[in-house]
Scaffold this motif. Sequence first.
Motif, PDB file in Angstrom:
ATOM      1  N   GLY A  38       0.835  -1.192   0.000  1.00 39.69           N
ATOM      2  CA  GLY A  38       0.000   0.000   0.000  1.00 39.69           C
ATOM      3  C   GLY A  38       0.866   1.236   0.000  1.00 39.69           C
ATOM      4  N   PRO A  39       0.305   2.392  -0.324  1.00 38.56           N
ATOM      5  CA  PRO A  39       1.090   3.623  -0.401  1.00 38.56           C
ATOM      6  C   PRO A  39       1.620   4.069   0.952  1.00 38.56           C
ATOM      7  N   ASN A  40       2.605   4.948   0.933  1.00 40.58           N
ATOM      8  CA  ASN A  40       3.145   5.516   2.170  1.00 40.58           C
ATOM      9  C   ASN A  40       2.029   6.164   2.984  1.00 40.58           C
ATOM     10  N   GLY A  41       2.051   5.916   4.288  1.00 37.43           N
ATOM     11  CA  GLY A  41       1.077   6.535   5.170  1.00 37.43           C
ATOM     12  C   GLY A  41      -0.261   5.835   5.238  1.00 37.43           C
ATOM     13  N   CYS A  42      -0.371   4.667   4.589  1.00 37.54           N
ATOM     14  CA  CYS A  42      -1.669   3.984   4.570  1.00 37.54           C
ATOM     15  C   CYS A  42      -1.962   3.232   5.864  1.00 37.54           C
ATOM     16  N   GLY A  43      -0.917   2.957   6.669  1.00 37.99           N
ATOM     17  CA  GLY A  43      -1.149   2.279   7.945  1.00 37.99           C
ATOM     18  C   GLY A  43      -0.441   0.950   8.103  1.00 37.99           C
ATOM     19  N   LYS A  44       0.464   0.607   7.177  1.00 37.70           N
ATOM     20  CA  LYS A  44       1.143  -0.696   7.272  1.00 37.70           C
ATOM     21  C   LYS A  44       1.957  -0.805   8.560  1.00 37.70           C
ATOM     22  N   THR A  45       2.793   0.195   8.832  1.00 39.16           N
ATOM     23  CA  THR A  45       3.617   0.154  10.041  1.00 39.16           C
ATOM     24  C   THR A  45       2.762   0.267  11.290  1.00 39.16           C
ATOM     25  N   THR A  46       1.708   1.078  11.241  1.00 36.79           N
ATOM     26  CA  THR A  46       0.787   1.184  12.381  1.00 36.79           C
ATOM     27  C   THR A  46       0.165  -0.169  12.689  1.00 36.79           C
ATOM     28  N   LEU A  47      -0.195  -0.909  11.656  1.00 41.12           N
ATOM     29  CA  LEU A  47      -0.762  -2.244  11.860  1.00 41.12           C
ATOM     30  C   LEU A  47       0.268  -3.164  12.506  1.00 41.12           C
ATOM     31  N   LEU A  48       1.496  -3.155  12.006  1.00 43.84           N
ATOM     32  CA  LEU A  48       2.523  -4.026  12.580  1.00 43.84           C
ATOM     33  C   LEU A  48       2.798  -3.653  14.035  1.00 43.84           C
ATOM     34  N   LYS A  49       2.863  -2.368  14.327  1.00 47.24           N
ATOM     35  CA  LYS A  49       3.085  -1.926  15.708  1.00 47.24           C
ATOM     36  C   LYS A  49       1.948  -2.388  16.618  1.00 47.24           C
ATOM     37  N   THR A  50       0.734  -2.390  16.094  1.00 49.26           N
ATOM     38  CA  THR A  50      -0.412  -2.829  16.889  1.00 49.26           C
ATOM     39  C   THR A  50      -0.368  -4.331  17.135  1.00 49.26           C
ATOM     40  N   LEU A  51       0.003  -5.080  16.111  1.00 51.09           N
ATOM     41  CA  LEU A  51       0.086  -6.534  16.261  1.00 51.09           C
ATOM     42  C   LEU A  51       1.141  -6.926  17.290  1.00 51.09           C
ATOM     43  N   THR A  52       2.244  -6.175  17.331  1.00 55.26           N
ATOM     44  CA  THR A  52       3.311  -6.507  18.272  1.00 55.26           C
ATOM     45  C   THR A  52       3.030  -6.002  19.681  1.00 55.26           C
ATOM     46  N   GLY A  53       2.035  -5.117  19.811  1.00 62.11           N
ATOM     47  CA  GLY A  53       1.709  -4.575  21.120  1.00 62.11           C
ATOM     48  C   GLY A  53       2.398  -3.271  21.438  1.00 62.11           C
ATOM     49  N   GLU A  54       3.248  -2.799  20.529  1.00 61.08           N
ATOM     50  CA  GLU A  54       3.907  -1.513  20.762  1.00 61.08           C
ATOM     51  C   GLU A  54       2.890  -0.379  20.774  1.00 61.08           C
ATOM     52  N   LEU A  55       1.867  -0.523  19.958  1.00 58.79           N
ATOM     53  CA  LEU A  55       0.779   0.446  19.896  1.00 58.79           C
ATOM     54  C   LEU A  55      -0.507  -0.237  20.335  1.00 58.79           C
ATOM     55  N   LYS A  56      -1.248   0.388  21.230  1.00 57.75           N
ATOM     56  CA  LYS A  56      -2.484  -0.215  21.737  1.00 57.75           C
ATOM     57  C   LYS A  56      -3.550  -0.205  20.648  1.00 57.75           C
ATOM     58  N   ASP A  57      -4.243  -1.325  20.522  1.00 52.49           N
ATOM     59  CA  ASP A  57      -5.328  -1.373  19.544  1.00 52.49           C
ATOM     60  C   ASP A  57      -6.493  -0.513  20.015  1.00 52.49           C
ATOM     61  N   ARG A  58      -7.375  -0.188  19.091  1.00 49.49           N
ATOM     62  CA  ARG A  58      -8.544   0.629  19.393  1.00 49.49           C
ATOM     63  C   ARG A  58      -9.833  -0.196  19.335  1.00 49.49           C
ATOM     64  N   GLY A  59      -9.654  -1.511  19.437  1.00 51.93           N
ATOM     65  CA  GLY A  59     -10.783  -2.429  19.426  1.00 51.93           C
ATOM     66  C   GLY A  59     -10.423  -3.685  18.673  1.00 51.93           C
ATOM     67  N   GLY A  60     -11.129  -4.754  18.968  1.00 52.67           N
ATOM     68  CA  GLY A  60     -10.858  -6.017  18.311  1.00 52.67           C
ATOM     69  C   GLY A  60      -9.860  -6.869  19.070  1.00 52.67           C
ATOM     70  N   VAL A  61      -9.447  -7.978  18.431  1.00 53.48           N
ATOM     71  CA  VAL A  61      -8.592  -8.954  19.095  1.00 53.48           C
ATOM     72  C   VAL A  61      -7.461  -9.384  18.163  1.00 53.48           C
TER      73      VAL A  61
END
Length: 256
Positions: A38-61
């Motif tokens: 996906g293009p830059n800024g689309c959320g790929k790194t944000t998703l990876l950070k969330t999966l690893t727990g570095e970033l808290k999810d905003r819902g879901g499992v």
Amino acid sequence: MNKTDGIRTEKLNIGYKTNLIEDICFSVKPGEIVTLIGPNGCGKTTLLKTLTGELKDRGGVVYLNGDDRAMLKASEIARRMSLVMTYKIKPELMTCREVVETGRYPYTGKLGILSDVDKQKVDEAMEWTDVSLLGDSFFTNISDGQKQRVLLARAICQEPEILILDEPTSFLDIRHKIDILVKIRDFVRKKNVAVLMSLHELGIARNISDTVVAIGEGEVMRIGTPAEVFEEAFIRRLYHIENTDIEILGETPWLK
């Protein structure tokens, strides 16, 4: 623990103060390589950070081998999942071997003292990634390609069931891109781990992936095999190049 599950998301929402992407549902099973594009800024790194727990999810499992990650201790997560995310590693005055040894910390006591078994795992990982001769070199003094191999060695000696990589080929020349990708592919086959990574190189993503997850326009736009995802009309829409002449790219094997 079901070792056949790998990593799976269920109605996952990610973002910072507001949701960036909602209702993310996909899985990566052992022995599979799943690639985010996906293009830059689309959320790929944000998703990876969330999966690893570095970033808290905003819902879901997020499930790790069938278990809710939120219910697992940090030490248990570290034993199941390892990361190769260059931006997180800025060791000062650490040798390459010392960097790799941190991969064994989930198995050591609080003092981080390595056992003979731990040292053997470090030796094996460094040999497998061809960085044994760099052991005494300072991590900050080696090339980007060497750093990626050292970080991969650290992840490997962690003995993960799930491996997450954020743009592992960025800033590498073609030789080192090939080298790191072959090692990742061989590691998947040898250890039957689940691999999730983000890539900008669409040709590589098409060739190495079992499944591709395309992110853009604030959502997961498509999930499928490379053949299903890499259609010209869709890729043009994903990267906002519908009316752009792409002749300058020459051959585009990532398009049908």
